[in-house]
Each structure stands twice: as structure tokens, then as C-alpha cells.
Write a protein that holds these residues in place. Structure first.
Motif, PDB file in Angstrom:
ATOM      1  N   ARG A 187      62.053 -21.245  12.354  1.00 26.53           N
ATOM      2  CA  ARG A 187      62.752 -22.531  12.266  1.00 26.53           C
ATOM      3  C   ARG A 187      61.881 -23.637  12.838  1.00 26.53           C
ATOM      4  O   ARG A 187      61.021 -23.403  13.704  1.00 26.53           O
ATOM      5  CB  ARG A 187      64.083 -22.474  13.024  1.00 26.53           C
ATOM      6  N   ASP A 188      62.106 -24.845  12.358  1.00 25.40           N
ATOM      7  CA  ASP A 188      61.378 -25.978  12.921  1.00 25.40           C
ATOM      8  C   ASP A 188      62.097 -26.491  14.154  1.00 25.40           C
ATOM      9  O   ASP A 188      63.100 -25.909  14.606  1.00 25.40           O
ATOM     10  CB  ASP A 188      61.180 -27.069  11.865  1.00 25.40           C
ATOM     11  N   ALA A 189      61.616 -27.604  14.720  1.00 24.05           N
ATOM     12  CA  ALA A 189      62.175 -28.127  15.966  1.00 24.05           C
ATOM     13  C   ALA A 189      63.631 -28.537  15.817  1.00 24.05           C
ATOM     14  O   ALA A 189      64.377 -28.586  16.807  1.00 24.05           O
ATOM     15  CB  ALA A 189      61.337 -29.313  16.445  1.00 24.05           C
ATOM     16  N   ASN A 190      64.054 -28.827  14.594  1.00 29.79           N
ATOM     17  CA  ASN A 190      65.438 -29.222  14.357  1.00 29.79           C
ATOM     18  C   ASN A 190      66.337 -28.050  14.000  1.00 29.79           C
ATOM     19  O   ASN A 190      67.521 -28.243  13.691  1.00 29.79           O
ATOM     20  CB  ASN A 190      65.493 -30.252  13.221  1.00 29.79           C
ATOM     21  N   GLY A 191      65.781 -26.854  14.018  1.00 30.99           N
ATOM     22  CA  GLY A 191      66.573 -25.678  13.698  1.00 30.99           C
ATOM     23  C   GLY A 191      66.645 -25.362  12.213  1.00 30.99           C
ATOM     24  O   GLY A 191      67.354 -24.428  11.812  1.00 30.99           O
ATOM     25  N   THR A 192      65.923 -26.089  11.390  1.00 30.69           N
ATOM     26  CA  THR A 192      65.932 -25.836   9.941  1.00 30.69           C
ATOM     27  C   THR A 192      65.164 -24.559   9.633  1.00 30.69           C
ATOM     28  O   THR A 192      64.042 -24.366  10.104  1.00 30.69           O
ATOM     29  CB  THR A 192      65.288 -27.014   9.189  1.00 30.69           C
ATOM     30  N   LEU A 193      65.773 -23.716   8.851  1.00 31.35           N
ATOM     31  CA  LEU A 193      65.143 -22.451   8.495  1.00 31.35           C
ATOM     32  C   LEU A 193      63.953 -22.705   7.578  1.00 31.35           C
ATOM     33  O   LEU A 193      64.080 -23.342   6.529  1.00 31.35           O
ATOM     34  CB  LEU A 193      66.156 -21.532   7.806  1.00 31.35           C
ATOM     35  N   LEU A 194      62.803 -22.172   7.963  1.00 31.30           N
ATOM     36  CA  LEU A 194      61.576 -22.344   7.184  1.00 31.30           C
ATOM     37  C   LEU A 194      61.191 -21.089   6.405  1.00 31.30           C
ATOM     38  O   LEU A 194      60.402 -21.163   5.463  1.00 31.30           O
ATOM     39  CB  LEU A 194      60.421 -22.713   8.114  1.00 31.30           C
ATOM     40  N   GLY A 195      61.721 -19.956   6.816  1.00 36.55           N
ATOM     41  CA  GLY A 195      61.369 -18.687   6.202  1.00 36.55           C
ATOM     42  C   GLY A 195      61.495 -17.587   7.230  1.00 36.55           C
ATOM     43  O   GLY A 195      62.076 -17.773   8.310  1.00 36.55           O
ATOM     44  N   TRP A 196      60.947 -16.429   6.895  1.00 32.28           N
ATOM     45  CA  TRP A 196      61.004 -15.278   7.791  1.00 32.28           C
ATOM     46  C   TRP A 196      59.611 -14.714   7.988  1.00 32.28           C
ATOM     47  O   TRP A 196      58.739 -14.857   7.119  1.00 32.28           O
ATOM     48  CB  TRP A 196      61.889 -14.177   7.197  1.00 32.28           C
ATOM     49  N   SER A 197      59.408 -14.045   9.129  1.00 27.12           N
ATOM     50  CA  SER A 197      58.168 -13.338   9.416  1.00 27.12           C
ATOM     51  C   SER A 197      58.478 -11.891   9.744  1.00 27.12           C
ATOM     52  O   SER A 197      59.527 -11.573  10.315  1.00 27.12           O
ATOM     53  CB  SER A 197      57.453 -13.947  10.629  1.00 27.12           C
ATOM     54  N   PHE A 198      57.552 -11.000   9.378  1.00 28.34           N
ATOM     55  CA  PHE A 198      57.587  -9.662   9.940  1.00 28.34           C
ATOM     56  C   PHE A 198      57.525  -9.762  11.458  1.00 28.34           C
ATOM     57  O   PHE A 198      56.967 -10.729  12.006  1.00 28.34           O
ATOM     58  CB  PHE A 198      56.373  -8.858   9.464  1.00 28.34           C
ATOM     59  N   ASP A 199      58.040  -8.746  12.128  1.00 31.34           N
ATOM     60  CA  ASP A 199      57.953  -8.737  13.592  1.00 31.34           C
ATOM     61  C   ASP A 199      56.638  -8.107  14.054  1.00 31.34           C
ATOM     62  O   ASP A 199      56.560  -7.542  15.142  1.00 31.34           O
ATOM     63  CB  ASP A 199      59.160  -8.010  14.200  1.00 31.34           C
ATOM     64  N   GLN A 200      55.614  -8.249  13.248  1.00 33.06           N
ATOM     65  CA  GLN A 200      54.285  -7.776  13.615  1.00 33.06           C
ATOM     66  C   GLN A 200      53.244  -8.701  13.007  1.00 33.06           C
ATOM     67  O   GLN A 200      53.415  -9.210  11.906  1.00 33.06           O
ATOM     68  CB  GLN A 200      54.065  -6.342  13.137  1.00 33.06           C
ATOM     69  N   ARG A 201      52.180  -8.942  13.759  1.00 28.49           N
ATOM     70  CA  ARG A 201      51.046  -9.703  13.242  1.00 28.49           C
ATOM     71  C   ARG A 201      50.185  -8.762  12.411  1.00 28.49           C
ATOM     72  O   ARG A 201      49.950  -7.625  12.811  1.00 28.49           O
ATOM     73  CB  ARG A 201      50.210 -10.283  14.379  1.00 28.49           C
ATOM     74  N   SER A 202      49.682  -9.250  11.306  1.00 27.89           N
ATOM     75  CA  SER A 202      48.880  -8.402  10.433  1.00 27.89           C
ATOM     76  C   SER A 202      47.407  -8.750  10.552  1.00 27.89           C
ATOM     77  O   SER A 202      47.014  -9.921  10.424  1.00 27.89           O
ATOM     78  CB  SER A 202      49.346  -8.545   8.985  1.00 27.89           C
ATOM     79  N   VAL A 203      46.588  -7.726  10.756  1.00 32.28           N
ATOM     80  CA  VAL A 203      45.172  -7.941  11.003  1.00 32.28           C
ATOM     81  C   VAL A 203      44.468  -8.478   9.765  1.00 32.28           C
ATOM     82  O   VAL A 203      43.610  -9.376   9.870  1.00 32.28           O
ATOM     83  CB  VAL A 203      44.502  -6.642  11.506  1.00 32.28           C
ATOM     84  N   ASP A 204      44.821  -7.964   8.586  1.00 33.96           N
ATOM     85  CA  ASP A 204      44.133  -8.450   7.386  1.00 33.96           C
ATOM     86  C   ASP A 204      44.470  -9.905   7.125  1.00 33.96           C
ATOM     87  O   ASP A 204      43.606 -10.708   6.764  1.00 33.96           O
ATOM     88  CB  ASP A 204      44.464  -7.580   6.174  1.00 33.96           C
TER      89      ASP A 204
END
Length: 726
Positions: free
Chosen positions: A514-531
Motif C-alpha cells: 500500500r502507499d502512504a494513503n493506504g491505497t492498495l498497489l498490489g501484492w508481494s511474495f513474502d520472500q525476496r527473490s535472488v534472480d
């Protein structure tokens, strides 16, 4: 012709000026006259086995794979094959046509030539069985009728909607021969479904046409009722249709008289169009080709000479047939603008039901290979993807400004398409592709055109996929109706990686961004991907190269500095010293996810130049270890030591040539040239079909080299073409 298609050519011509769909005389990739001598097309005969005849209209097996490899050129939306020796003689197999998004066989041979003399049919194989050959840019059928009479058929494309077919009759006997000629063919009509009623064969003034009814069957067949397949003859003909309307007999109005030692040609065209406007332009395209068929042949020969010359430059002689096979694969998968595809593009494969669209990361990789022989086409396929980049100020997707959709097709959702996908993007390799194309073309205008789009795409990743705002990103999902549940978002995030079912995602969840105003921007996996982060580091470096080339050195320095920061973060947090490999990391704890096993994504930091020299040495050791990634067919997507390793698993152990390419280039980057050469040699010796006439496959069994999944796969062909120089 779409005016943008002219970027594919070195100069305009009278044909282009006439406004037809025909390729100009000096086509993209064509050499000058002084370079045309000595092109031995026969050296590259039958680099692919194109023989086969369908028994039904639906081209695929139960999984949607078409077992018959076909030939197309110049971005046409229809294709052909060669009959097998035991099949009926006198014509080519097909056409295969695209019902907007799905391939179907219109006929097993729509225009088979029959000859009679004094009322008696001639046996086209009386002297010897018919011989079918594919050559760069054309198909050929040779028939020996005995008694000094021969028939040779050739098929090549005159433009992006039209094939030109020529029948040459030659009399080497002592007597005059007077022959009547006719063409016959029957529609392959599906037994069931709305598409059963779609095609309708009609007699036309110059031949036959197949008109199509409107069918909007989202997952199988899409027509608008304006499509047409038109056969036009150069000489006057008479057409008779069968009682059921599915078969035609098109008779030449006047017989052909052949004096001893004389040859004569019968010429006709076959055009497939989607709209009435295209139909009118294709009629002009056909007329132009029929007025000057020798010119079409000469242009095609010169253009393919250019393709072959550039594609084989620097390739060892023993590998050059494989290089030409790669070119033929990419050119057959080339689609010209139609529907929502606005620029010439290369699709993954015409041989699989679901792959007649334009994918983002496929395009980035395909463009790099295509640039080796056709930089104009490579540039346009990148444009075809960026045509659908979400613009700033989008009313529908404001949060996704700069995002590049996963894949685009002939139809978007508003026009009834189901394959279009904006629920995720694909790995950020676009700046690399643009730079590699520029290295071949030298077109700075292309860099200026793409730099703002590339920058917006880079910014989108950090705005919507950097969950913690730390400068490292995760694969994820967009705000899209298709992402209605956590499972939907998780699936989209896996698709965004390009490694759909990789075991590293088995236990992954998704988190909202979410951005600073709470607007949903999308979703992320709960892991960072090396590639992903190694790709982003490379993305910044390529953006820096582009900025520097355009004279903006301060911007180039800022981009290089940011790439260095990403490199440091990946080196420090994602490299496992104990195991000597790079891994994804847990978003909450930062822990390296080593329990999921090693995946080929851990080699990407070598390709991007992210790894330290010491880290690269341990990655090299594992890449070459037969118990890890050094399998007979290098390199599996999952190490053999992993508990999830499956040599038949899509992204769970099969070897993909794109990942092999990145790993080989990584080895070369760190100075291990001999390892890179040996790896490519092992690949070519093991991968089934590459050294013979088999197709380039989507992926391969890493233990046996057996080809798996789709045939005639574009990104495999594109990056193999580059590897052949190693």
C-alpha cells in the motif's frame, strides 16, 4: 502495410509505395547485390522436418501440441508443411491458419495440382516418388512424371498476408505435350463445436475463397465474420464446388502447351486476412506478386541470404545448420500486426494451442536472438509489448503506471479475449534486450524512444513490489479482477517470476503493498527473490549504458551507483557461505531459504555481475558438479541434490535453454571460457534433435536430453543462436 513495419526494411520500394501488404524490394535483412553471390541454400535444406498431413481440423493432441512442424514467413498468420512421401501428391500440406488466437488446419491440402493429357490423368509419381524439401525461405516439391515431364512446386511468402505458389512444368522429351491443369482441395471441417459451421467455401472470379462466420468461443476459436482465405490464380480458371460445398475443383481455362525443352509456370497466391480492409490490401499484394513472381523469389532469396549470413557469422561450420534452424523457428513464429498486436512480434510457438500471443520476458529473450539476424524485427517485437504498457494517469490502473503486462493477444478482455494477462508482469529484462538490439542496429532513435518507457517500468517495480521499501523487490501480483483471493495472487506472483511451479514458491505466501494513503498497489511474495534483484541490478546497468550513449552521463552515474547498491545487498543477504549458492530470503526474518534446495535462479548473480569473485567460484563448482547442476543436459532448473528435483517437472528440474544461456554467460563473465565452451558442446551433443532435423524444444530432460513440452520454441531458438558462437 502498417507503416511501422517499414522499420524492418533497409529501403522503401515501389511495392511499399503502392500501399500493399507486400514486403518492399529491399527487405529488412536483405544484402546488397554485391553480397548475394554464392548463397548456397541447398546447404541448409531440411534443417527441420516439415513433413506431415493432418487428419483433422484441430491441429493438436490432447494437450494442444501440433505434431506437424510448419513454415511461415514475413509475419503471416497462416502456414504450410510438406506432404509425406506416401501422401497424395501435387500440393503442400495446409494451410494452418490462426483463428485470431488458435491454430487450425483449413485443409490437408487446399490446392493440389492435377494434370491430364488427352483426357487421361497423369501419375505425378510415375517416374519417382515426389520429393519434398524445405529451404531457407521456401518449400519445394519435385515430381517426376516420367516420359521427360517434370513438375516442381515452390511456396514462399510475398508479404505478411500472402503466400505465392509456383508450379513449373518442364518438358525434356522429344514431343509436344498439351496438358490440362486443375487444382482440388477439401476443407477439414471439425465434427462438433461452433467452429464446425464457421468456414464456407465459395467460388470466386479468380479461384476459391473460404469465408468465416463469426464465432466467439473464447478458449478454442475466435473469428469476427470478416476473415477470408482467398486463392487467386494468374490465369483464367473455372471453379466447380462439390454438392456438400466443402470441396472444389478449379480448372485452368486453357491447356498448357509445352514444346520440347520448354518450361512454363502456373502461378497463384493464397492470402489469409482478418478484416475487409486487409482483404482489399491483400488483393493488391497478390496482384503485385502474380505480375512479378520472379521479383518475389529474388527478394526472398536475398532477404534469407541476409538472415543466414548474419545468423551464421562466427558460428563454427558444424553448427551452422542448427543456427539456420533457429532462424527458421523464429521467423515461422513471427506474427505481423493484427488485432491488438500493433507491431510485428514473435510468439512462443505456432505448434502449441495456447502460445499464439506475445509474452513480455519471452520477447526480451527472443529479441536478443532475433537481433543477430533481423534487428528491425527485434526492435518491433519489443515495441509490441510496450504498446500496452500502463500509461501514467491510467483511469483503470493508476497504481500500475509503467507496468508491462505478462502477455497480450489478438483480443483484449474487452473484445472477448481470455488469454490476455495483466494480473502480473514478467522479470525485468527489457533494458538488456533494448541494449542488445541497439548493439546490432546502432539506432539511437530506438534508445531515445524506449528509455522513458524502460524508466517507467523500472519505477513500477520499486513502487509496487518493494514491500519494505528497502531497495530489494519481490515477485507479486497486480490489483486485477483475476487476483480475487490470496491463492489467485500467489499464482500470479509465481507466473510473474516466469518459473511458474518452481519449488522455491511451494511455501510462499503473499502480502499487500500500500502507499502512504493506504491505497492498495498490489501484492508481494513474502520472500525476496535472488534472480529478480540480480535482474534489476543488470537493468540499472543497461539503463546506465543507454543514458551514457544518449549523452546523459550524470544519469548514467546515478544508475551505476544504484546497481552497485543492489549488488551489495544481494551479495550480503542472499549468498549462503555454507552451501556456496545464492537463495531467496524470507521477507520477515531475512533468513536464506536454503531448505527449499538450490534452484538455477542462484546462478543469475553471475550473469548480472553481482557475485564477488569468491562467490562466483563456489557457484561455478556447483554448476559443473554432476550431482548438482552439471547434468548430461545442462542445467536443470532445480539441483539434483534438491528434495524437489524432478527431471520431468516443468520448472522443477527440466533444463531450459534460457537458464542455460544465463549460466553460460555468467561463467564467461567471470573468465571461465573453457567451461562455457564445454557446456555448450555438451548441450549440443545431448539435446535431442538439435544436431539433426528435430525441432528446438521448450525444455529438455536434464538426464537424457529428451525434448519436452512445446516444439519449435522461440526463446530456446533465440538464445541457442547466441550460444552457438560460444
Amino acid at each position: 502495410m502498417n507503416p511501422l513495419t517499414r522499420r524492418h526494411f533497409l529501403a522503401a520500394s515501389a511495392v511499399a509505395a503502392a500501399g500493399t501488404l507486400t514486403a518492399p524490394a529491399t527487405a529488412h535483412g536483405q544484402e546488397g547485390p554485391e553480397e548475394q553471390g554464392g548463397f548456397d541454400a541447398e546447404r541448409y535444406a531440411d534443417v527441420l522436418d516439415l513433413h506431415g498431413t493432418p487428419a483433422q481440423a484441430y491441429p493438436g493432441d490432447t494437450r494442444g501440441n501440433n505434431p506437424i512442424t510448419v513454415f511461415a514467413d514475413l509475419g503471416a498468420w497462416h502456414a504450410y508443411a510438406l506432404p509425406r512421401p506416401a501422401d497424395r501428391p501435387g500440393g503442400f500440406t495446409g494451410p494452418l491458419y490462426l483463428a485470431q488466437e488458435y491454430p487450425w488446419w483449413l485443409s490437408d491440402g487446399l490446392t493440389r495440382l492435377q494434370l491430364t493429357e488427352q483426357g487421361r490423368p497423369l501419375d505425378l509419381g510415375a517416374g519417382a516418388p515426389a520429393r519434398g524439401t524445405s529451404l531457407p525461405g521456401l518449400l519445394r516439391l519435385a515430381h517426376d512424371l516420367g516420359g521427360g515431364l517434370a513438375l516442381t512446386l515452390e511456396l514462399r511468402f510475398a508479404g505478411n498476408r500472402t503466400a505465392l505458389l509456383r508450379a513449373r512444368l518442364t518438358n525434356t522429351g522429344p514431343a509436344v505435350r498439351t496438358l490440362a491443369a486443375a487444382w482440388t482441395g477439401r476443407l477439414l471441417r471439425p465434427a462438433t463445436g461452433p467452429q464446425h459451421e464457421a468456414p464456407r467455401l465459395v467460388a470466386a472470379e479468380r479461384g476459391v475463397e473460404v469465408r468465416f462466420a463469426k464465432v466467439r468461443q473464447t478458449w478454442d476459436y475466435l473469428t469476427d465474420g470478416t476473415e477470408c482465405f482467398a486463392v487467386r490464380h494468374a490465369r483464367p480458371v473455372r471453379v466447380v464446388l462439390s454438392a456438400d460445398g466443402d470441396e472444389h475443383r478449379t480448372e485452368l481455362a486453357e491447356p498448357v502447351r509445352l514444346a520440347p525443352g520448354e518450361s512454363r509456370h502456373l502461378d497463384w497466391t493464397e492470402s489469409y486476412t482478418f478484416t475487409e480492409a486487409e482483404y482489399a490490401r491483400a488483393a493488391k499484394e497478390a496482384d503485385t506478386a502474380l505480375r512479378a513472381p520472379e521479383r518475389v523469389a529474388a527478394e526472398g532469396t536475398a532477404r534469407w541470404h541476409g538472415y543466414v549470413t548474419r545468423a551464421t557469422e562466427g558460428v563454427p561450420a558444424a553448427r551452422r545448420r542448427t543456427a539456420v534452424k533457429c532462424v527458421q523457428t523464429l521467423v515461422t513464429n513471427w506474427r505481423s500486426p493484427a488485432g491488438r498486436i500493433r507491431h510485428d512480434a514473435v510468439t512462443p510457438t505456432l505448434s502449441y494451442k495456447w502460445f499464439s500471443g506475445v509474452w513480455a520476458w519471452d520477447t526480451w529473450k527472443q529479441a536478443v536472438g532475433t537481433a543477430a539476424f533481423a534487428p528491425g524485427l527485434a526492435a518491433d517485437q519489443i515495441r509490441a509489448v510496450f504498446d500496452h504498457q500502463v500509461p501514467a494517469g491510467s483511469a483503470e490502473r493508476p497504481q500500475d503506471a509503467g507496468m508491462v503486462p505478462d502477455c497480450v493477444f489478438y483480443n483484449d478482455p474487452a473484445t472477448g479475449g481470455g488469454n490476455w494477462n495483466e494480473r502480473n508482469s514478467k522479470p525485468p529484462l527489457a533494458a538488456w534486450a533494448v541494449w542488445e538490439v541497439y548493439k546490432r542496429s546502432g539506432d539511437r532513435a530506438f534508445l531515445r524512444e524506449l528509455l522513458p518507457r524502460l524508466t517507467a517500468y523500472r519505477d513500477w517495480w520499486y513502487r509496487t513490489r518493494d514491500h519494505l521499501g528497502e531497495g530489494l523487490c519481490e515477485y507479486g501480483a497486480t490489483v486485477d479482477p483475476a487476483n480475487a483471493s490470496p491463492d489467485d495472487c500467489r499464482e500470479a506472483a509465481a507466473w510473474e517470476s516466469g518459473m511458474d511451479n518452481a519449488p522455491r514458491f511451494d511455501a510462499a505466501g503473499v502480502l499487500p503493498n500500500r502507499d502512504a494513503n493506504g491505497t492498495l498497489l498490489g501484492w508481494s511474495f513474502d520472500q525476496r527473490s535472488v534472480d529478480l534483484n540480480a535482474y534489476l541490478a543488470a537493468d540499472h546497468r543497461h539503463l546506465a549504458l543507454i543514458a551514457a550513449e544518449l549523452g546523459d552521463r550524470p544519469a548514467a552515474q546515478r544508475l551505476r551507483t544504484r546497481a552497485d547498491r543492489i549488488d551489495a545487498a544481494v551479495r550480503d543477504t542472499m549468498y549462503d557461505p555454507a552451501g556456496g549458492w545464492f537463495h531467496d530470503t524470507d521477507l520477515a526474518t531475512g533468513a536464506r531459504l536454503t531448505a527449499r534446495g538450490r534452484g538455477i535462479e542462484g546462478a543469475i548473480p553471475l550473469w548480472s555481475g553481482t557475485a564477488t569473485a569468491a562467490q562466483a567460484r563456489t557457484v561455478r563448482r556447483l554448476l559443473l558438479d554432476p550431482a548438482e547442476f552439471g547434468t548430461a543436459m545442462p542445467f536443470p532448473t532445480v539441483a539434483r541434490s534438491s528434495p524437489s528435483f524432478d527431471p520431468a517437472g516443468y520448472w522443477r528440474g527440466l533444463a531450459w535453454l534460457d537458464q542455460t544461456y544465463f549460466a553460460v554467460e555468467g561463467l564467461r563473465r567471470y573468465g571461465w571460457e573453457q567451461d562455457a565452451r564445454r557446456t555448450v558442446e555438451r548441450l549440443l551433443a545431448t539435446a535431442a534433435g538439435l544436431a539433426g532435423d528435430g525441432p528446438v524444444r521448450e525444455n529438455y530432460d536434464p538426464l537424457t536430453g529428451e525434448g519436452r513440452s512445446s516444439t519449435n520454441f522461440s526463446w530456446s531458438a533465440a538464445l541457442l543462436l547466441i550460444l552457438l558462437r560460444t
